[in-house]
Write an enzyme that holds these catalytic residues in place. Structure first.
Site, PDB file in Angstrom:
ATOM      1  N   SER A 384       1.161  -0.967   0.133  1.00 44.50           N
ATOM      2  CA  SER A 384       0.384  -0.174  -0.287  1.00 44.50           C
ATOM      3  C   SER A 384       0.617   0.955  -0.191  1.00 44.50           C
ATOM      4  O   SER A 384       1.630   1.521  -0.766  1.00 44.50           O
ATOM      5  CB  SER A 384      -1.022  -0.153   1.078  1.00 44.50           C
ATOM      6  OG  SER A 384      -2.033   1.280   0.977  1.00 44.50           O
ATOM      7  N   ASP A 668      -5.279  -4.187  -3.226  1.00 42.78           N
ATOM      8  CA  ASP A 668      -4.576  -3.448  -2.141  1.00 42.78           C
ATOM      9  C   ASP A 668      -3.613  -4.444  -1.339  1.00 42.78           C
ATOM     10  O   ASP A 668      -4.815  -5.274  -0.500  1.00 42.78           O
ATOM     11  CB  ASP A 668      -4.767  -2.545  -1.473  1.00 42.78           C
ATOM     12  CG  ASP A 668      -3.712  -1.717  -0.211  1.00 42.78           C
ATOM     13  OD1 ASP A 668      -2.886  -2.465   0.004  1.00 42.78           O
ATOM     14  OD2 ASP A 668      -4.003  -0.461   0.078  1.00 42.78           O
TER      15      ASP A 668
END
Length: 837
Positions: A384, A668
């Site tokens: 991320s 993600d």
């Protein structure tokens, strides 16, 4: 078939001796999957006879069920077979037989679904998934599948397996995935009678091959006389598919489509490597002439099947060990540099957390660099927001050899600047042009791509032309740690807490360690089928990867509930009734590779709607699936990466796993574990020390507990995470977790993002004196300023995060030194043991 048996023995025994081993013996007597090899397996003919059902209760209370059964074997046929309908009968009899050709190398799961026919929509009553691996050739097997023990609702089926007439064939496999030779069908349609296209209506030719990679192909409405139309299809020959040709009248206004002629040509009837002509009659006077050629490709694959590190990563490790050895001598004050085989492998992990994580990682890396520890690091991995920092600093091939002050200041200028320019008319026009160009290239376009362009503006405020493969220059001499970026592949209708396949992105390869399948980074986004490259597309710019790695918009309601209240839609699990038995009637023991039979009773309408709402993702990064067309090996369940022992887990349903999907759905990795532990814990990377930097706002130990569970399920060495109540309420700056008795367990140093001694000390042992110094350090991490959706900081807010993260590293220098020293001693003892053998 004696020669088949002998061939398999030679391939299974001689080739490993020659060095193309797929299995390597472990110390504990287990086997570890390695690289691909070629193997020969026989074909079988399977007869499935649907006998009868008993005591069936339909969904309609006013009448009995109108039952029929669908029979599907996706690894053998692209078609769904079905019985006739038995009207108004609770004890239907069919005695209908269906024939399939199966390949022994493949995990073949037969799906039987019982329906109640309805005018509007057929109602699914129950379904069963049955592993055919337990069938013994030459014997008849009768199975009764009991759907409802209380009412004795059941389905009776007879199976008969026999050796097929088709000779045994060779496949490429790594023990998890199987690649068959790819069948390529090339064809040309010649229409020499132009009167087929009458003035009173257009004609359209549609050609398709069910199960092929290519979609059905249509040809022009207004062809030129004597024109030729060509088509190409790639398909797995095991599927026994057909070439379908349909000539239809194109509808005009409200006139419905009319089929003028239809023809089916079995692909098995086409001789290999020979051109043949086939005539399709259109009425009494006209005809279409098809020139067809079938070719079978058994060449090597264009992707890598294997569980070792790629050759270039291994070359990097050899060079990096020399750098790490000298750094260890310096920071540990050793008399001499350790030998290469004594050098421990150190990995630094950055968690997710948006701009907060990106900013904090700059500070953590600066602290490691200041102490001289950065040169002891072999792997740098992020998830991320941390990937935004890593991917930015790797634009400089020598970034770790120079001060991080420059990159940090540049990041500061962008983070602290206004983001309104990202939504100016010029920028919006730029976004539209970029997305339109991707769409014209037949690439999948989603909100994730727009998000990537926004991140590009946030981080650079200009177009960033770099690609991930450009970072090869930053590691080709071992001068920097090896970067590993994390994403996960998900299913659209399954919670990421229940199913997430870790995908790693490195300068050299992109792939799935779970499947042992990797493609060159330059080819990520290109089209593969059955392991072969069909169409190459330009490598995406790194901004599109950054959008995917940090795709907060891919969240669903279940993810939100997981993060806010700690549980998702578990209250719905009881609605999906799954009955499992080892083997109905005989209760025989299953082999380790055999899956348990699964029985499914569909959810009620309300429960299904709620489940769909909770698991629906607003968007995700859709990419061409480079695993498409590959099959799962008969023994894939023996790999501990697959949780097939959990009957409700998608791993236990190979017909629904990633190789059977057309697209990858990459999001993600933080939706699974908010730190890339699974990627550095692969045994082939043999990591000794992990420095985990957690930039979460809440529960700084959640990633450790999740990783502990992940490793326990897969038998991966990982230290036990023991915490005290005060650790949860008032976490320290650094925690060390280890297992001194097991040298295979990595030493984990975990750094929560906490502001403790930093408030009092501006440097280790140096107290803050002035009010300005104290005010600078007097802040709370959980302040709304550092929220997930906050992309703009004031300069002081940026500086606080960087300095805090840097200080927390500097203040724990002895803990890091101790961990490195222990890891070095472990390596030295291992070397001594190996030398003594």
């Amino acid at each position: 078939m004696l020669w088949i048996s002998l061939s398999r023995q030679l391939i299974g025994r001689v080739l490993p001796v020659l060095g193309t081993m797929m299995f390597q013996k472990r110390e504990k007597g287990e086997f570890q999957l390695r690289n691909w090899q070629r193997e020969i397996y026989p074909h079988y003919e399977l007869l499935v006879k649907v006998l009868r059902a008993r005591n069936i209760k339909g969904r309609d209370l006013l009448s009995e069920a109108d039952c029929f059964v669908e029979v599907q074997l996706p690894t053998s046929s692209p078609f769904i077979s079905r019985t006739t309908v038995a009207p108004n009968c609770c004890h239907p009899e069919w005695n209908e037989t269906f024939r399939f050709q199966i390949h022994e190398a493949v995990k073949n799961i037969l799906e039987l679904t019982l329906y109640d026919k309805d005018v509007l929509q057929n109602k699914k009553l129950a379904s069963v998934k049955f592993d055919l691996g337990g069938l013994e050739p030459g014997h008849s097997h009768n199975h009764t599948f009991l759907f409802n023990p209380k009412n004795r609702e059941e389905l009776q089926v007879e199976f008969f397996l026999e050796k097929g007439n088709k000779p045994a064939s060779e496949v490429i496999t790594n023990g998890i995935l199987v690649a068959h030779p790819c069948l390529k069908i090339q064809g040309t349609i010649e229409e020499k009678v132009n009167s087929l296209w009458h003035e009173d209506g257009n004609r359209l030719i549609k050609v398709s091959v069910p199960g092929a990679y290519e979609k059905p192909q249509s040809f022009p409405k207004y062809p030129v006389k004597d024109s030729t139309n060509t088509f190409v299809f790639h398909v797995n020959p095991i599927l026994q598919s057909k070439l379908n040709i349909v000539l239809q009248q194109v509808p005009e206004l409200e006139i419905p489509t009319r089929i003028l002629c239809r023809e089916e040509i079995p692909l098995s009837s086409l001789p290999l490597d020979q051109e043949v002509q086939h005539v399709v009659a259109v009425g009494e006077e006209h005809a279409l002439t098809l020139t067809l050629k079938a070719e079978e490709s058994s060449r090597d694959l264009d992707l890598r099947l294997g569980f070792d590190l790629c050759e270039k990563e291994q070359m990097f490790l050899d060079k990096r060990k020399q750098v790490v050895s000298k750094a260890l001598q310096k920071v540990l004050k050793l008399d001499e540099a350790p030998q290469n085989d004594e050098v421990p492998v150190v990995a630094v992990l950055g968690s997710g957390g948006g701009t907060r994580a990106m900013t904090s990682l700059y500070g953590s890396l600066a602290g490691l660099q200041e102490l001289g520890f950065l040169d002891t690091v072999t792997y740098l991995s992020g998830i991320s927001g941390s990937t935004w920092c890593i991917s930015t600093i790797y634009k400089n091939p020598a970034w770790s050899l120079t001060s991080l002050d420059g990159p940090t200041k540049r990041a500061r200028s962008f983070v602290c600047s206004s983001k309104t320019g990202a939504f100016s008319s010029d920028q919006l026009h730029y976004y539209g042009q970029q997305l339109l160009a991707r769409e014209k290239s037949s690439l999948h376009v989603s909100l994730i791509d727009l998000w990537g362009l926004l991140i590009e503006h946030f981080l650079h405020q200009e177009e960033n032309p770099t690609k991930l493969s450009d970072q090869q220059a930053a590691v080709d001499q071992g001068q920097n740690p090896y970067p590993i970026y994390a994403g996960i592949n998900v299913h659209k209708n399954v919670s990421s807490q229940d199913f997430a396949e870790w995908c790693e992105f490195t300068p050299y390869e992109v792939g799935f360690p779970k499947y042992g399948a990797f493609v060159p980074t330059e080819l990520f986004g290109s089209e593969f089928f059955m392991g072969r490259l069909l169409k190459s597309w330009p490598e995406p710019r790194i901004c599109y990867l950054q959008g995917m790695w940090g795709s907060a918009f891919a969240i669903n309601l279940d993810d939100i509930f997981q993060k806010t209240i700690g549980s998702g839609i578990r209250f719905l699990e009881s609605k999906n009734d799954i009955n499992v038995k080892d083997d109905y009637e005989t209760q025989q023991l299953l082999s380790p590779a055999q899956l348990k039979t699964q029985l499914f009773i569909p959810q009620g309408i309300f429960a299904q709607i709620i489940t769909d709402i909770f698991t629906f993702r607003f968007t995700c990064g859709e990419n061409f699936n480079f695993l498409q067309g590959l099959c799962l090996h008969e023994h894939y369940t023996e790999s501990k990466e697959f949780l097939a022992w959990k009957v409700s887990h998608p791993d236990a349903s190979p017909n629904r796993l990633t190789p059977m999907k057309k697209c990858l759905y990459l999001v993600d990795g933080g939706f699974a574990i908010n730190s890339p532990f699974p990627l550095v814990l692969q045994p082939q990377r043999d990591v000794d020390v992990i420095l985990s930097f957690d930039y979460s706002l809440e529960n700084p130990f959640q990633v450790l507990k999740q990783t502990e569970k992940y490793c326990k399920e897969r038998d991966i060495p990982f230290p036990r995470i023991k915490l005290k109540p005060e650790d949860i309420s008032e976490p320290q700056e650094c925690y060390l977790f280890e297992n001194a008795e097991n040298p295979h367990v990595p030493i984990v140093l975990h750094f929560p993002l906490v502001n403790r001694t930093f408030q009092k000390y501006q440097a280790p042992g140096v107290e803050r004196k002035t009010s300005e110094e104290k005010d600078f350090a007097n802040f709370t991490i959980q302040d709304h300023t550092y929220g997930m959706m906050d992309f703009t900081y004031l300069p002081i807010e940026f500086d606080r995060l960087v300095e805090l993260s840097r200080y927390n590293v500097l203040n724990n220098v002895q803990v890091i030194q101790s961990a490195l020293h222990k890891a070095l001693q472990r390596r030295q003892r291992r070397r001594q043991r190996q030398a003594g053998r």
